[in-house]
Enzyme design. Structure first.
Site, short mmCIF file in Angstrom:
data_model
loop_
_atom_site.label_atom_id
_atom_site.label_comp_id
_atom_site.label_asym_id
_atom_site.label_seq_id
_atom_site.Cartn_x
_atom_site.Cartn_y
_atom_site.Cartn_z
N HIS A 1 0.84 -1.20 0.00
CA HIS A 1 0.00 0.00 0.00
C HIS A 1 0.87 1.25 0.00
CE1 HIS A 1 -3.35 -2.66 1.78
NE2 HIS A 1 -3.46 -2.56 0.46
N GLU B 1 1.48 3.88 3.03
CA GLU B 1 1.93 3.41 4.35
C GLU B 1 3.45 3.56 4.45
OE1 GLU B 1 0.05 -0.46 4.44
OE2 GLU B 1 -1.92 0.46 4.15
N HIS C 1 2.55 -3.48 6.91
CA HIS C 1 1.65 -2.36 6.61
C HIS C 1 1.65 -1.38 7.78
CE1 HIS C 1 -0.86 -4.31 3.30
NE2 HIS C 1 -0.11 -5.31 3.73
N GLU D 1 0.63 -4.49 11.21
CA GLU D 1 0.20 -3.10 11.06
C GLU D 1 1.05 -2.35 12.07
OE1 GLU D 1 -1.91 -1.97 8.87
OE2 GLU D 1 -3.24 -3.64 8.32
O1 0X9 Z 1 -6.75 -3.86 4.30
C1 0X9 Z 1 -5.62 -4.37 4.27
O2 0X9 Z 1 -5.11 -4.81 3.27
C2 0X9 Z 1 -4.78 -4.41 5.55
N1 0X9 Z 1 -4.95 -3.22 6.30
S1 0X9 Z 1 -4.42 -1.80 5.77
O3 0X9 Z 1 -4.93 -0.76 6.65
N2 0X9 Z 1 -2.86 -1.76 5.86
O4 0X9 Z 1 -4.82 -1.61 4.45
C3 0X9 Z 1 -5.23 -5.54 6.45
C4 0X9 Z 1 -5.33 -6.87 5.79
C5 0X9 Z 1 -5.28 -8.03 6.74
N3 0X9 Z 1 -6.48 -8.22 7.44
C6 0X9 Z 1 -6.67 -9.28 8.31
N4 0X9 Z 1 -5.72 -10.17 8.46
N5 0X9 Z 1 -7.80 -9.34 8.99
ZN ZN Z 2 -1.84 -1.67 4.11
#
Ligand code: 0X9
Ligand code: ZN
Length: 743
Positions: free
Chosen positions: A169, A172, A297, A373
């Protein structure tokens, strides 16, 4: 000349980067407090951009126009402003960056967010500096930028491998920083640290800081909050696919996905339709024996294990939870910044997501796949704009978490190898720096009891502090905590809350406040049991109260009963054996004496022993006598309420030592007829006033020399009753009275 050129370059780059703020003219980041269906649909018409990638989720942070704010205001819908002028914020960050970006040596490299070119330079530098590091090329992005990374290996084949990547992303920005740091410091530590050498001897580590170069570059040049790649979509003017929805694990499933190319969570036309996802996938498939993967992320401070597309437990759930917790603890313990581990939606900490990379590395490659994250936990702590002075902290947290994954892949037994330590691990072959000693409560690695408490958790001092906590917004402390001697106090809703705890007023108590969002709303006051304020503040806060100078408070007078040899400061607590003295001037000849001293040895021969040679005779009211010359004591003990006749051969002082009685607590019992009574106060008092309550029963009062008080005749020759003197009185009936207290 060179200098002028480089400052020109600085100005140019500031101007260039300023472009990435342009789309945010007149916008703010806000968060709605309460999201009704009608608010949602109305807001959608204002073309708001949700920063959390749950489809249509209005409960997260939103980038909104001034018009949308105006509408919220006139509609009376409650919201919090997180960034009021987004463009100004981005411009400011760009300007700061331009000023210090040229400092790149050592850790300075981590003082600002780096551009794609700077990251590429750093990868080149690491590869050329360290023999274990080799630059790897995975393939080209859609726009033809190279996706490069580093392979750290001491050689050999068939070793387990782990894979770390950042920046699927674009916005980030902490993620490529943290992945570069991981490569940089694994190489550096490999030269100095035995444990790092041992693990890197047995594991191959792949690190790819930017898997989405086109998006990353675009977030620097055009749109700070760009998320996807930059691949055009046929038949649609919206650009980009969400790389982390394009993997073949529940691809285009229902969780946080969209088939609309304009959406931030657009899944693409098929799994791996995004150039970069496809390039990285092919490269990963070529790595034999891949056992672990972390996709890095931001933001939310989470460690997420497979699966992310479902709350169902995967076949390797136990192993995923074990390693996940180990990584999460290592990250949390780095700077005491709290991370949370979970699989699926992590108990509601995040949304489920279909088509993500770590689910693919788990499902397709059998590697334990995780999402980090990184910092911060919340948007109000900066969100995607983690303050630059926290870049290094975030990098260190990522390093320690990632190191746990490498350690588990290495399958070497690391632990405490010092047999003297309380956590000595005889099976450990490599020391991991975890050795501990036993504290005074018998806990291995413990810090002893908290100030004021004993090892069983009892409050020794018995002294309590009261803590009053306030939040100006009225929604509790939003994750902030007030840590007093390590004990947390907080509240989660309302304007105010209170709490109390044991402390030791003679010890130094430490106070830390923070850890959550909306810190400007936080305030607190600590008071002692007398209501005196000891400390107050807000968040963030670090301080202390109590005796923090090492002083010991107590009684410093060595003549006192409770003298404390350790005490350095006198706290006014000294206790003394306090005795009172009464001097009674006995005249030559007859006198009537009495005393206000409570005598420890009341027998009249003891009382008069010091002046016995001068005493001819003493008599009580009934005529019983004490004759020192004859060694005869017919009186027995001296009673406090009595007066005694005494005849001395010379004038002499009678000194009596003991505790003064409190006259107001002593009832004087007199009987009908003649009495000899004592005067119990320590200063003279008017007779009429002193005896007012029994005045109507008094026939006559006389002193030793015959001076009289005759109430019926209105005659008072006595005036004052005097300490040390006793008086004769004749009453018409029994009577009791009590003297007033001493003045
Ligand atoms: O939405 C995403 O791709 C990830 N969050 S972000 O805010 N960096 O965009 C999280 C994806 C992983 N989700 C789970 N493992 N529940
Ligand atoms: Zn992300």
């Amino acid at each position: 000349m060179k200098k002028i050129l480089s400052s020109l370059a600085l100005i140019l780059s500031a101007v260039l980067f300023a472009q990435n703020s342009a789309p945010y003219e007149n916008t703010s980041i806000i968060k709605l407090l309460d999201v009704s269906e009608s608010t949602k649909s109305s807001l959608l018409e204002f073309n708001v951009n949700s920063l959390a990638c749950r489809h249509d989720d209005m409960s997260s942070e939103l980038i909104v126009s001034q018009e949308a704010i105006n509408w919220l205001e006139t509609s009376g819908i409650a919201y919090k402003t997180i960034v009021s002028n987004l463009k100004e914020k981005i411009d400011h960050d760009n300007a700061v960056r331009a000023q210090i970006a040229n400092q790149k040596d050592g850790e300075d490299w981590y003082n600002v967010y780096r551009t794609f070119d700077e990251i590429q330079e750093k990868i080149d530098l690491i590869a050329s500096t360290y023999s274990i590091a080799t630059e790897v090329y995975l393939g080209d992005s859609y726009e033809g930028n190279q996706i490069n990374g580093l392979k750290l290996s001491t050689g050999g084949s068939g070793k387990p491998a782990v894979f770390f990547n950042g920046c699927q992303h674009a916005r980030e920005w902490i993620s490529p920083m943290a992945t570069v740091y991981l490569a940089d410091f694994l190489c550096q530590n490999n030269e100095i640290d035995v444990l790092t050498q041992s693990v890197l001897d047995s594991v191959d580590v792949y690190i790819v800081p930017v898997v989405n170069p086109d998006g990353y570059i675009y977030s620097h040049t055009d749109e700070r909050y760009w998320r996807k790649n930059r691949q055009p979509n046929a038949g649609n003017s919206c650009v980009g696919t969400d790389l982390n929805r394009n993997w073949d694990a529940d691809w285009a499933g229902p969780q946080s996905t969209s088939t609309d190319p304009c959406s931030d969570v657009y899944v693409g036309t098929e799994a791996f339709s995004a150039t970069e996802a496809n390039v990285v996938k092919n490269y990963m498939e070529g790595i034999p024996n891949m056992v672990g993967h972390v996709d890095i992320h931001s933001y939310s401070a989470l460690v997420l294990g497979a699966w992310g597309y479902s709350n169902a437990q995967s076949p390797d759930h136990a192993a995923i939870v074990e390693l996940g917790n180990a990584m999460n603890d290592a990250m949390t313990n780095t700077h005491n910044y709290n991370f949370t581990f979970g699989t699926g939606d992590a108990d509601g900490a995040i949304y489920l997501a279909s088509g993500t990379m770590p689910d693919w590395s788990y499902d397709a490659l059998g590697a334990l796949g995780y999402t980090y994250e990184l910092r911060p936990a919340t948007s109000s702590e900066g969100g995607f704009e983690l303050p630059i002075d926290q870049i290094l902290d975030a990098c260190e947290e990522n390093y320690n978490g990632s190191f746990q994954m490498i350690l588990s892949a290495a399958n070497i037994s690391a632990g405490c190898t010092n047999p003297e330590a309380c956590n000595y691990d005889s099976s450990a072959s490599v020391d991991d720096g975890s050795c501990e000693v036993v504290d005074e409560c018998g806990d291995c690695g413990g810090n002893g009891p908290a100030p004021g408490y004993d090892c069983e958790g009892n409050c020794i001092s018995g002294d309590l502090i009261n803590i009053s906590m306030n939040d100006t917004y009225g929604d509790g402390w939003n994750g902030n905590e007030l840590l007093i001697n390590g004990v947390a106090h907080t509240f989660s809703n309302g304007y105010t809350a209170s709490s109390s705890m044991c402390y030791d007023p003679n010890a130094c108590s430490t106070v830390i406040c923070g850890g959550g969002s909306w810190q400007e709303e936080v305030s607190w006051t600590i008071t002692n049991s007398l209501g005196e304020e000891l400390l107050s503040g807000g968040a963030p806060y670090e301080g202390e109260f109590g005796n923090c100078s090492g002083d010991v408070y107590g009684c410093t007078d060595n003549t006192a009963l409770n003298y404390n040899a350790q005490a350095t400061i006198d706290d006014g607590s000294c206790l003394y054996l306090t005795l009172d003295e009464q001097v009674i001037e006995l005249p030559l000849g007859w006198y009537i004496f009495s005393s206000y001293i409570e005598l420890s040895e009341p027998s009249i021969d003891s009382v008069l022993s010091a002046i016995a040679p001068e005493v001819v005779i003493a008599k009580d009211v009934t005529g019983l006598a004490y004759l020192p010359d004859w060694n005869y004591n017919g009186i027995g003990d001296v009673e406090l309420d009595q007066g005694y006749l005494i005849k001395c051969a010379t004038a002499v002082d009678l000194n009596l030592v003991g505790n003064k009685i409190q006259p107001e607590t002593y009832v004087m019992n007199l009987s009908q007829g003649w009495n000899m009574f004592a005067y119990l106060r320590d200063t003279p008092g008017d007779l009429a006033e002193m005896l007012a309550t029994i005045q109507d029963k008094i026939i006559i009062v006389k002193t030793y020399d015959g001076t009289a008080y005759l109430p019926d005749w209105g005659f008072n020759g006595i005036g004052n009753l005097n300490p040390g003197e006793g008086y004769q009185v004749k009453l018409s009936s029994d009577a009791s009275f009590t003297y007033p207290a001493n003045d």
